[in-house]
Write a protein that holds these residues in place. Structure first.
Motif, PDB file in Angstrom:
ATOM      1  N   LEU A 516     -17.752   7.245  12.081  1.00  0.00           N
ATOM      2  CA  LEU A 516     -19.029   7.828  11.673  1.00  0.00           C
ATOM      3  C   LEU A 516     -18.829   8.621  10.389  1.00  0.00           C
ATOM      4  O   LEU A 516     -17.866   9.378  10.261  1.00  0.00           O
ATOM      5  CB  LEU A 516     -19.544   8.748  12.782  1.00  0.00           C
ATOM      6  CG  LEU A 516     -21.014   9.140  12.783  1.00  0.00           C
ATOM      7  CD1 LEU A 516     -21.906   7.930  13.003  1.00  0.00           C
ATOM      8  CD2 LEU A 516     -21.274  10.180  13.873  1.00  0.00           C
ATOM      9  N   TRP A 517     -19.755   8.444   9.445  1.00  0.00           N
ATOM     10  CA  TRP A 517     -19.713   9.225   8.203  1.00  0.00           C
ATOM     11  C   TRP A 517     -21.119   9.386   7.670  1.00  0.00           C
ATOM     12  O   TRP A 517     -21.900   8.415   7.635  1.00  0.00           O
ATOM     13  CB  TRP A 517     -18.838   8.548   7.149  1.00  0.00           C
ATOM     14  CG  TRP A 517     -18.778   9.285   5.842  1.00  0.00           C
ATOM     15  CD1 TRP A 517     -18.279  10.538   5.641  1.00  0.00           C
ATOM     16  CD2 TRP A 517     -19.226   8.823   4.562  1.00  0.00           C
ATOM     17  NE1 TRP A 517     -18.380  10.890   4.299  1.00  0.00           N
ATOM     18  CE2 TRP A 517     -18.958   9.854   3.622  1.00  0.00           C
ATOM     19  CE3 TRP A 517     -19.821   7.643   4.108  1.00  0.00           C
ATOM     20  CZ2 TRP A 517     -19.265   9.734   2.274  1.00  0.00           C
ATOM     21  CZ3 TRP A 517     -20.136   7.519   2.761  1.00  0.00           C
ATOM     22  CH2 TRP A 517     -19.852   8.556   1.853  1.00  0.00           C
ATOM     23  N   ALA A 518     -21.468  10.605   7.255  1.00  0.00           N
ATOM     24  CA  ALA A 518     -22.752  10.886   6.621  1.00  0.00           C
ATOM     25  C   ALA A 518     -22.516  11.082   5.133  1.00  0.00           C
ATOM     26  O   ALA A 518     -21.708  11.929   4.742  1.00  0.00           O
ATOM     27  CB  ALA A 518     -23.390  12.129   7.233  1.00  0.00           C
ATOM     28  N   ASP A 519     -23.212  10.305   4.304  1.00  0.00           N
ATOM     29  CA  ASP A 519     -22.993  10.431   2.861  1.00  0.00           C
ATOM     30  C   ASP A 519     -23.877  11.535   2.292  1.00  0.00           C
ATOM     31  O   ASP A 519     -24.743  12.089   2.987  1.00  0.00           O
ATOM     32  CB  ASP A 519     -23.170   9.079   2.166  1.00  0.00           C
ATOM     33  CG  ASP A 519     -24.620   8.674   1.925  1.00  0.00           C
ATOM     34  OD1 ASP A 519     -25.550   9.446   2.267  1.00  0.00           O
ATOM     35  OD2 ASP A 519     -24.838   7.570   1.388  1.00  0.00           O
ATOM     36  N   PRO A 520     -23.683  11.911   1.033  1.00  0.00           N
ATOM     37  CA  PRO A 520     -24.437  13.037   0.458  1.00  0.00           C
ATOM     38  C   PRO A 520     -25.934  12.823   0.395  1.00  0.00           C
ATOM     39  O   PRO A 520     -26.697  13.788   0.266  1.00  0.00           O
ATOM     40  CB  PRO A 520     -23.831  13.167  -0.950  1.00  0.00           C
ATOM     41  CG  PRO A 520     -22.445  12.622  -0.829  1.00  0.00           C
ATOM     42  CD  PRO A 520     -22.577  11.481   0.139  1.00  0.00           C
ATOM     43  N   ASP A 521     -26.404  11.564   0.481  1.00  0.00           N
ATOM     44  CA  ASP A 521     -27.835  11.289   0.479  1.00  0.00           C
ATOM     45  C   ASP A 521     -28.437  11.307   1.876  1.00  0.00           C
ATOM     46  O   ASP A 521     -29.651  11.200   2.023  1.00  0.00           O
ATOM     47  CB  ASP A 521     -28.110   9.922  -0.160  1.00  0.00           C
ATOM     48  CG  ASP A 521     -27.722   9.876  -1.627  1.00  0.00           C
ATOM     49  OD1 ASP A 521     -27.869  10.912  -2.304  1.00  0.00           O
ATOM     50  OD2 ASP A 521     -27.253   8.819  -2.093  1.00  0.00           O
ATOM     51  N   GLY A 522     -27.588  11.403   2.903  1.00  0.00           N
ATOM     52  CA  GLY A 522     -28.079  11.448   4.268  1.00  0.00           C
ATOM     53  C   GLY A 522     -27.923  10.161   5.048  1.00  0.00           C
ATOM     54  O   GLY A 522     -28.268  10.112   6.234  1.00  0.00           O
ATOM     55  N   ARG A 523     -27.430   9.088   4.416  1.00  0.00           N
ATOM     56  CA  ARG A 523     -27.174   7.861   5.173  1.00  0.00           C
ATOM     57  C   ARG A 523     -26.081   8.112   6.204  1.00  0.00           C
ATOM     58  O   ARG A 523     -25.131   8.855   5.946  1.00  0.00           O
ATOM     59  CB  ARG A 523     -26.726   6.728   4.255  1.00  0.00           C
ATOM     60  CG  ARG A 523     -27.713   6.310   3.201  1.00  0.00           C
ATOM     61  CD  ARG A 523     -27.145   5.213   2.312  1.00  0.00           C
ATOM     62  NE  ARG A 523     -28.016   4.981   1.169  1.00  0.00           N
ATOM     63  CZ  ARG A 523     -27.947   5.656   0.022  1.00  0.00           C
ATOM     64  NH1 ARG A 523     -27.014   6.600  -0.137  1.00  0.00           N
ATOM     65  NH2 ARG A 523     -28.782   5.389  -0.954  1.00  0.00           N
ATOM     66  N   LEU A 524     -26.202   7.444   7.329  1.00  0.00           N
ATOM     67  CA  LEU A 524     -25.200   7.555   8.383  1.00  0.00           C
ATOM     68  C   LEU A 524     -24.554   6.187   8.553  1.00  0.00           C
ATOM     69  O   LEU A 524     -25.226   5.200   8.865  1.00  0.00           O
ATOM     70  CB  LEU A 524     -25.866   8.000   9.685  1.00  0.00           C
ATOM     71  CG  LEU A 524     -24.962   8.528  10.790  1.00  0.00           C
ATOM     72  CD1 LEU A 524     -24.250   9.804  10.341  1.00  0.00           C
ATOM     73  CD2 LEU A 524     -25.765   8.782  12.052  1.00  0.00           C
ATOM     74  N   PHE A 525     -23.251   6.124   8.312  1.00  0.00           N
ATOM     75  CA  PHE A 525     -22.486   4.883   8.471  1.00  0.00           C
ATOM     76  C   PHE A 525     -21.873   4.890   9.866  1.00  0.00           C
ATOM     77  O   PHE A 525     -21.163   5.828  10.237  1.00  0.00           O
ATOM     78  CB  PHE A 525     -21.401   4.772   7.404  1.00  0.00           C
ATOM     79  CG  PHE A 525     -21.934   4.516   6.017  1.00  0.00           C
ATOM     80  CD1 PHE A 525     -21.900   3.241   5.469  1.00  0.00           C
ATOM     81  CD2 PHE A 525     -22.478   5.551   5.262  1.00  0.00           C
ATOM     82  CE1 PHE A 525     -22.393   3.004   4.191  1.00  0.00           C
ATOM     83  CE2 PHE A 525     -22.979   5.321   3.983  1.00  0.00           C
ATOM     84  CZ  PHE A 525     -22.935   4.043   3.447  1.00  0.00           C
ATOM     85  N   ILE A 526     -22.140   3.833  10.630  1.00  0.00           N
ATOM     86  CA  ILE A 526     -21.700   3.721  12.018  1.00  0.00           C
ATOM     87  C   ILE A 526     -20.738   2.545  12.144  1.00  0.00           C
ATOM     88  O   ILE A 526     -21.086   1.422  11.772  1.00  0.00           O
ATOM     89  CB  ILE A 526     -22.905   3.508  12.960  1.00  0.00           C
ATOM     90  CG1 ILE A 526     -23.940   4.622  12.788  1.00  0.00           C
ATOM     91  CG2 ILE A 526     -22.434   3.402  14.410  1.00  0.00           C
ATOM     92  CD1 ILE A 526     -25.273   4.307  13.443  1.00  0.00           C
ATOM     93  N   GLN A 527     -19.542   2.802  12.656  1.00  0.00           N
ATOM     94  CA  GLN A 527     -18.557   1.750  12.889  1.00  0.00           C
ATOM     95  C   GLN A 527     -18.326   1.600  14.388  1.00  0.00           C
ATOM     96  O   GLN A 527     -18.505   2.556  15.146  1.00  0.00           O
ATOM     97  CB  GLN A 527     -17.246   2.091  12.174  1.00  0.00           C
ATOM     98  CG  GLN A 527     -17.399   2.210  10.671  1.00  0.00           C
ATOM     99  CD  GLN A 527     -16.135   2.723   9.996  1.00  0.00           C
ATOM    100  OE1 GLN A 527     -15.474   3.622  10.506  1.00  0.00           O
ATOM    101  NE2 GLN A 527     -15.803   2.167   8.849  1.00  0.00           N
ATOM    102  N   THR A 528     -17.935   0.411  14.814  1.00  0.00           N
ATOM    103  CA  THR A 528     -17.832   0.157  16.250  1.00  0.00           C
ATOM    104  C   THR A 528     -16.431  -0.252  16.664  1.00  0.00           C
ATOM    105  O   THR A 528     -15.662  -0.798  15.881  1.00  0.00           O
ATOM    106  CB  THR A 528     -18.819  -0.940  16.685  1.00  0.00           C
ATOM    107  OG1 THR A 528     -18.382  -2.214  16.196  1.00  0.00           O
ATOM    108  CG2 THR A 528     -20.224  -0.655  16.184  1.00  0.00           C
ATOM    109  N   ASP A 529     -16.137   0.031  17.936  1.00  0.00           N
ATOM    110  CA  ASP A 529     -14.850  -0.331  18.540  1.00  0.00           C
ATOM    111  C   ASP A 529     -15.060  -0.579  20.022  1.00  0.00           C
ATOM    112  O   ASP A 529     -15.118   0.363  20.807  1.00  0.00           O
ATOM    113  CB  ASP A 529     -13.824   0.784  18.329  1.00  0.00           C
ATOM    114  CG  ASP A 529     -12.527   0.510  19.093  1.00  0.00           C
ATOM    115  OD1 ASP A 529     -12.219  -0.672  19.336  1.00  0.00           O
ATOM    116  OD2 ASP A 529     -11.833   1.476  19.452  1.00  0.00           O
TER     117      ASP A 529
END
Length: 622
Positions: A516-529
């Motif tokens: 999980l990572w939130a970028d400076p613009d507010g997007r949330l990147f979701i990775q799965t396992d």
């Protein structure tokens, strides 16, 4: 990552499931009475049509339903369809492209020893210590200079099974054990963009930190007898390095997760309460290190307490190869997933951490004062502060409970603060923290919201309308906001998305959220396992998606290969290059995939970093 499939929490603390059921039943009643107001918890009505007849509710974000075709101002890329999200090679959105970088066996320095996945040869332990390891996981890019075309990449090497690393089920010698130990840990490599392509370049600061690298301890437990052994052996190594963090003063934080699995017992051994709580067993995860390296033999009295030297957050300076890695004991000892550091009120360093096991906890550390002031006085901001554990309340509020020897309940059980920090799980049990469904990565958004992935919990047995799976194989993501700009002791919480509820829409279907990572613009990147859904007849591979928390829309951007985990995330300062990792492609089986080698080559699949760029040169995720 390799998972400890058991649960060592026998505290009987009230479960998050129970809290969630009461919380959501109350929210449901309020939402119905308010004609489905925008603040209602829409995901609580799973299975009901709440939008137009042509739309389906599939999740929730800030009270908004995620609907097919919902417009997002943050995401303007074509979603990767489910039909293209399963295969022996990675796939990506039509608006993006990718390259492969630093697979397992890449030399740290150009011209060094190389391993290319040939099944008839393996690196020696000495060669592996000069190569990128296996089990690529969390990482961070530290730029050199002011640009975005050169920097140090610090990358975790979480684990590699014996069959993958050694080519056999069990080690047969100390050399085999050393090879496995040297494949673990962290690599720090210098990379640069040369003629438009990223590659490893020569560096004075490139190094490997593995299972036999000298380390040191700092903070309240540093001099505790619980971190000393009768053998008097120096502390060595870092293991099962899962996710990560980075500090505003320019260092890398690597997190030790399932460290218990490397220990075993060759003789009679009586498991202590603390060892049971941390999941130690006579056989471990089957690595067999204890048969040749006495450090990992729980039945060897000369190495009593060696196991306490693992389970910490370790700080590494990527720009100084001579620095000894430091295990920061003030952050507590448990199965650390990542360490999300934000600067809170008064310039204090705040570190959010999850303990990745079923029914374990979420933690927070707050430095005693401004991090710049502490560093100016020669004090690490990660050595002086308070450690808290989260308790979730039914009404959408929560409390951070301090794990301090000043707490009467803890003073009655522990001798001192060092013991609390060494046996943090037991301290959290004692104060009544809320057991969670495998807390993994935590990400802080620029607006102050904090998100945590709860990957899944196959041991859940009680179903309810807002959380209808029992067991829950797909997991969910929660969010909260602390009082007093991250440093307060209270918070409000809600559910961001239930993964189960995304499965009706091709572009957003996912399960087992992890990275999980939130970028400076507010997007949330979701990775799965882990377990992914079947969509339109396609069994999805693990993947990465982008979410817009404002609209609630989720779009798939990338999918990995058969049997892999998609994990680790970092970007260059201009955010036009993103690095993510593929861990254990094909679970190490060349019959499933030979990635990154061509299909059918017979090469052993190798963990690797993926370099993602947008075809028009834009910001990743846009």
């Amino acid at each position: 990552m390799i998972h400890d499939n058991g649960s060592s929490n026998r505290s009987g603390n009230r479960s998050f499931e129970d809290v969630l059921r009461v919380r959501m039943s109350r929210r449901s009643a309020i939402a119905r009475g308010a004609a489905l107001s925008a603040t209602g918890f829409l995901a609580a009505f799973a299975g009901e049509k709440l939008l137009t007849p042509d739309s389906s509710i599939v999740g929730q974000g800030s009270g908004r339903a995620i609907a097919q075709g919902r417009s997002s101002s943050l995401m303007n890329f074509a979603a990767l369809p489910a039909a293209n999200s399963a295969g022996v090679m990675p796939s990506i959105s039509a608006d993006y492209q990718f390259d492969v970088l630093i697979p397992w066996g890449t030399p740290l320095q150009p011209g060094g020893p190389t391993y290319d996945g040939n099944p008839s040869t393996r690196p020696t332990s000495a060669q592996q210590a000069q190569q990128v390891g296996i089990g690529h996981d969390g990482m961070w890019f530290f730029p050199i200079g002011s640009g975005s075309d050169r920097g140090m990449l610090a990358i975790n090497h979480e684990y590699g099974t014996n069959s993958h690393v050694l080519g056999k089920a069990m080690p047969g010698s100390l050399e085999d054990v050393r090879l496995s130990q040297h494949a673990h840990g962290v690599a720090v490599v210098e990379i640069a963009k040369v003629n438009g392509k990223w590659q490893v370049v020569s560096s004075n600061n490139a190094r490997r930190i593995h299972g036999n690298t000298p380390v040191t301890f700092s903070g309240p437990a540093a001099n505790s007898p619980l971190l000393s052994t009768p053998a008097g052996n120096p502390p060595l190594g870092t293991l099962n390095n899962c996710a990560n963090g980075k500090t505003p003063w320019g260092t890398y934080l690597t997190c030790e997760e399932n460290f218990n699995g490397y220990f075993g017992a060759t003789g009679a051994w009586t498991r202590t309460e603390a060892q049971a709580r941390y999941g130690f067993s006579a056989g471990g995860f089957g690595y067999g290190w204890h048969n040749f390296d006495p450090r990992f033999d729980l039945s060897n009295p000369s190495y009593t307490h060696e196991e306490n030297r693992f389970g910490w957050v370790v700080e590494i300076d990527p720009m100084n190869a001579s620095q000894v890695p430091v295990k920061r004991t003030a952050l507590g000892r448990f199965k650390h997933e990542n360490a999300e550091l934000v600067v809170g009120q008064g310039g204090r360093a705040v570190v959010y951490m999850g303990d990745d096991e079923r029914f374990d906890y979420i933690y927070k550390f707050v430095s005693d004062s401004n991090w710049r002031s502490l560093i100016a006085r020669g004090i690490s901001p990660l050595d002086q502060g308070k450690l808290y554990v989260a308790k979730f309340n039914d009404n959408g509020t929560g409390n951070w409970i301090e794990l301090s020897i000043d707490n009467p309940a803890l003073k009655a059980k522990f001798a001192n603060q060092a013991e609390i920090l060494t046996y943090t799980r037991i301290a959290a049990d004692t104060v009544g923290a809320t057991p969670m469904d495998r807390p993994e990565w935590i990400a802080a958004a620029p607006n102050g919201d904090v998100y945590c992935t709860l990957t899944n919990n196959t041991q859940r047995r009680e179903a309810n309308a807002p959380n209808p799976l029992a067991p829950n194989p797909f997991g969910h993501i929660i969010k909260w906001r602390d009082s007093n700009n991250h440093v307060g002791t209270t918070f409000t919480w809600d559910i961001f998305v239930l993964a189960q509820n995304t499965h009706r829409i091709d572009q957003s279907a996912f399960g087992s959220p992890d990275g999980l990572w939130a970028d400076p613009d507010g997007r949330l990147f979701i990775q799965t396992d882990g377990t992914q859904p079947v969509v339109n007849g396609v069994q999805l591979n693990d993947q990465m998606l982008v979410a817009d928390p404002t609209t609630g829309e989720i779009r798939r951007i990338f999918a990995g290969v058969t049997g892999c985990e998609v994990t680790g995330i970092t970007v260059t300062p201009d955010r036009r290059t993103m690095f993510v990792n593929l861990q254990h492609p094909g679970d190490g089986d060349p019959n499933l995939t030979s990635f990154p080698a061509e299909p059918g080559s017979g090469r052993i699949p190798r963990d690797a970093t993926i370099v993602i760029t947008k075809k028009n040169g834009g910001v990743i995720g846009s």
